[in-house]
Motif scaffolding. Structure first.
Motif, mmCIF file in Angstrom:
data_model
loop_
_atom_site.group_PDB
_atom_site.id
_atom_site.type_symbol
_atom_site.label_atom_id
_atom_site.label_comp_id
_atom_site.label_asym_id
_atom_site.label_seq_id
_atom_site.Cartn_x
_atom_site.Cartn_y
_atom_site.Cartn_z
ATOM 1 N N GLU A 79 -5.187 -0.546 4.773
ATOM 2 C CA GLU A 79 -5.796 -1.866 4.918
ATOM 3 C C GLU A 79 -4.818 -2.969 4.527
ATOM 4 N N LEU A 80 -4.043 -2.716 3.488
ATOM 5 C CA LEU A 80 -3.074 -3.717 3.018
ATOM 6 C C LEU A 80 -1.956 -3.934 4.037
ATOM 7 N N GLU A 81 -1.595 -2.883 4.776
ATOM 8 C CA GLU A 81 -0.502 -2.991 5.741
ATOM 9 C C GLU A 81 -0.831 -3.976 6.869
ATOM 10 N N THR A 134 -2.354 -6.844 6.538
ATOM 11 C CA THR A 134 -2.472 -8.242 6.100
ATOM 12 C C THR A 134 -1.201 -8.725 5.406
ATOM 13 N N GLU A 135 -1.017 -10.029 5.463
ATOM 14 C CA GLU A 135 0.103 -10.647 4.737
ATOM 15 C C GLU A 135 -0.259 -10.689 3.252
ATOM 16 N N LEU A 136 0.654 -10.232 2.430
ATOM 17 C CA LEU A 136 0.401 -10.133 0.989
ATOM 18 C C LEU A 136 1.284 -11.122 0.233
ATOM 19 N N GLU A 137 0.833 -11.437 -0.957
ATOM 20 C CA GLU A 137 1.568 -12.366 -1.815
ATOM 21 C C GLU A 137 2.099 -11.598 -3.026
ATOM 22 N N PHE A 138 3.347 -11.891 -3.393
ATOM 23 C CA PHE A 138 3.982 -11.135 -4.475
ATOM 24 C C PHE A 138 4.645 -12.085 -5.480
ATOM 25 N N SER A 169 -2.485 6.032 -4.635
ATOM 26 C CA SER A 169 -2.764 7.318 -3.972
ATOM 27 C C SER A 169 -3.896 7.201 -2.951
ATOM 28 N N ASP A 170 -4.563 6.050 -2.926
ATOM 29 C CA ASP A 170 -5.654 5.831 -1.981
ATOM 30 C C ASP A 170 -5.057 5.369 -0.643
ATOM 31 N N LYS A 171 -4.935 6.294 0.288
ATOM 32 C CA LYS A 171 -4.269 6.010 1.571
ATOM 33 C C LYS A 171 -5.011 4.951 2.369
ATOM 34 N N ASN A 172 -6.331 5.002 2.349
ATOM 35 C CA ASN A 172 -7.130 4.042 3.125
ATOM 36 C C ASN A 172 -6.902 2.603 2.658
#
Length: 530
Positions: free
Chosen positions: A155-157, A159-163, A148-151
């Protein structure tokens, strides 16, 4: 000539059957011509294949192909009726993508990607390591941050993320991812490094982050530790919240490190001197101590006697005379009480206290003043079917008159009390005393056995006694003005016209208060107990 033609037909038919069996399987082809609209691919089949150039674009819309490049394709049709072999690069990319995902899933290999868009319940992820755009879902609970924390999501959008792949379902085109699982793995590796750097007896500063009934969890900086309730204080506490609060900053000592489970066990009381190891002038056997009640339980009360030590006042140590005290009705929390130390168990770190031993023992006074047969005035407390409970005046001691000592009046006890109780006092006689169990038995009769049993047995005399009363179960006999005995005659009957009995005492069971006798009747010995 006919045979050669037949063999050729048979060979072509067999080759065609083999190729037909490869329909929908992967084959390898080489690019031999590139046009704006199509690409010609050589596959060593009946004919070259024409494939739309769109099938060679990557996810970014780029076309990176050259002549003689080799690619995989799905063989769709060996001959479409116009002599053309139909193959698909797009279907091959989809199949290879699912195979790759399956391999990653089976071998716990993480996969990278970017957040594509937000949907109800989570995020849609665009995976990097595959050639086809297959929508992958990342549930909000597995993002690893507050969804629910939009900020934070913004920030995550960037950067490249690992799943980690949690579920793959090719049939329903469904992929479930978890970023939290990757963070947990990373955190675990980091925790391993931190824990390996710690040693037992290290003193750390921690912040209380959670409190449970069995202890508190402390944030030690990227690793947590457990402070068990028994390691919070040297004295007994009911709940960790009695001592700690959330966000408290406290120093703790490392007691144990479990490298297998990555757990750290902490101690707070270990930073202070153990009161059991100190010489304390107040904590000696027999000392009277002023303490404060800390906890009341069904079997007694715990009191704080200072220096981080507690003692237990058991129910049996509250009163000399009242044996059925409910501690919860007798004690109040945080009240001052004077009690005596009656036991110190260093091995189990237990101290037993007594309130009654701070007072005069009425049983000792009674023992010095009264003996069997003495008169005593009592107050009637209540009447039961098996006797009367009374209280001895001036001693506050309860006593009991058994129904057997009310034989002549047991059918009309209330009338007897009405006629014999004067000024709320009843005259009785001490019948038996058990100081070990702190019990006194009384009788309304003056004449009962007050003889020296040992002397009678040693004399080996034959005794003649007068039968006073004879009923269905018992026979009462009087030896003389001082002796009144009751014989159990359930299995041995006297004649109703008998006036005397002849017997010899052979033994006395002091524990059960029984006499064993030999009764002489018609020159035959009958062994009885009375």
């Amino acid at each position: 000539m006919i045979k050669k033609k037949s063999f050729k037909n048979l060979f072509e038919k067999n080759k065609s059957d083999i190729l037909n069996n490869r329909i929908n399987s992967i084959i390898v082809g080489k690019i031999i011509y590139i046009d704006k609209e199509f690409v010609i691919v050589y596959t060593d089949l009946k004919s070259e294949s024409y494939v739309s150039v769109k099938e060679f674009y990557n996810k970014s819309g780029e076309l990176n192909i050259n002549l003689d490049d080799k690619f995989t394709f799905i063989l769709e049709n060996l001959d479409n009726g116009r002599g053309e072999t139909i193959i698909s690069r797009e279907k091959a990319k989809i199949l290879e993508t699912w195979e790759k995902l399956k391999y990653f899933f089976k071998n716990n290999i993480t996969i990278k990607g970017f957040i594509k868009n937000r949907v109800k319940g989570g995020l849609i992820i665009d995976l990097n390591d595959v050639e086809v755009n297959i929508n992958s879902f990342l549930p909000g609970s597995l993002i690893g941050v507050n969804s629910s924390d939009k900020n934070l999501i913004d920030e995550l959008e960037k950067t490249e993320l690992e799943f980690k792949l949690i579920k793959i379902d090719k049939k329903n085109n469904n992929i479930i991812l978890s970023r939290k699982a990757v963070l947990d793995i990373n955190n675990r590796n980091e925790r391993i490094k931190i824990i390996n750097s710690l040693k037992v007896n290290n003193i750390l500063l921690g912040v209380v982050k959670n409190i449970t009934e069995y202890g508190a969890f402390l944030d030690l900086g990227k690793v947590d530790g457990l402070l068990h309730i028994t390691d919070i204080s040297w004295k007994r506490i009911k709940h960790p919240s009695d001592v700690l609060s959330i966000n408290d900053k406290i120093k703790v000592k490392i007691l144990k490190i479990d490298t297998d489970k990555l757990r750290i066990y902490l101690g707070l009381k270990q930073l202070y001197n153990n009161p059991w190891n100190k010489t304390n002038n107040k904590i000696y056997l027999g000392n009277k101590v002023l303490g404060i009640t800390t906890n009341v339980v069904k079997y007694g009360c715990f009191i704080d006697i200072g220096n981080g030590m507690e003692g237990l006042i058991h129910n049996s140590e509250i009163s000399w005379v009242n044996k059925n005290i409910n501690p919860k009705n007798y004690f109040n929390i945080n009240k001052k009480i004077i009690s005596k130390i009656i036991s110190i168990d260093n091995s189990f770190k237990r101290i037993s206290m007594s309130i009654k031993k701070c007072k005069i023992n009425p049983w000792k006074i009674f023992k010095k003043k009264y003996k069997i047969g003495d008169k005593i005035c009592v107050k009637i407390l209540f009447i039961t079917e098996y006797g009367i409970f009374v209280k001895i005046y001036n001693y506050n001691i309860d006593a009991f008159i058994h129904i057997n000592n009310l034989e002549n009046i047991k059918n009309n006890v209330n009338l007897f009390i009405k006629n014999n109780v004067i000024n709320n006092k009843l005259l009785t006689y001490v019948y038996k005393i058990n100081y070990k169990k702190e019990r006194i038995y009384l009788s309304i009769y003056k004449n009962f056995k007050i003889y020296d049993i040992k002397k009678i047995i040693e004399s080996n005399k034959i005794i003649y006694a007068k039968i006073i009363k004879n009923n269905k179960n018992y026979t009462f006999i009087a030896l003389n003005s001082k002796f009144l005995l009751k014989i159990n005659t359930l299995k041995f009957k006297f004649k109703t016209n008998n006036k005397f009995i002849k017997f010899k005492i052979i033994n006395y069971d002091k524990l059960n208060d029984k006499l064993y006798i030999l009764i002489f009747k018609n020159d035959k010995n009958k062994r009885k107990n009375i």
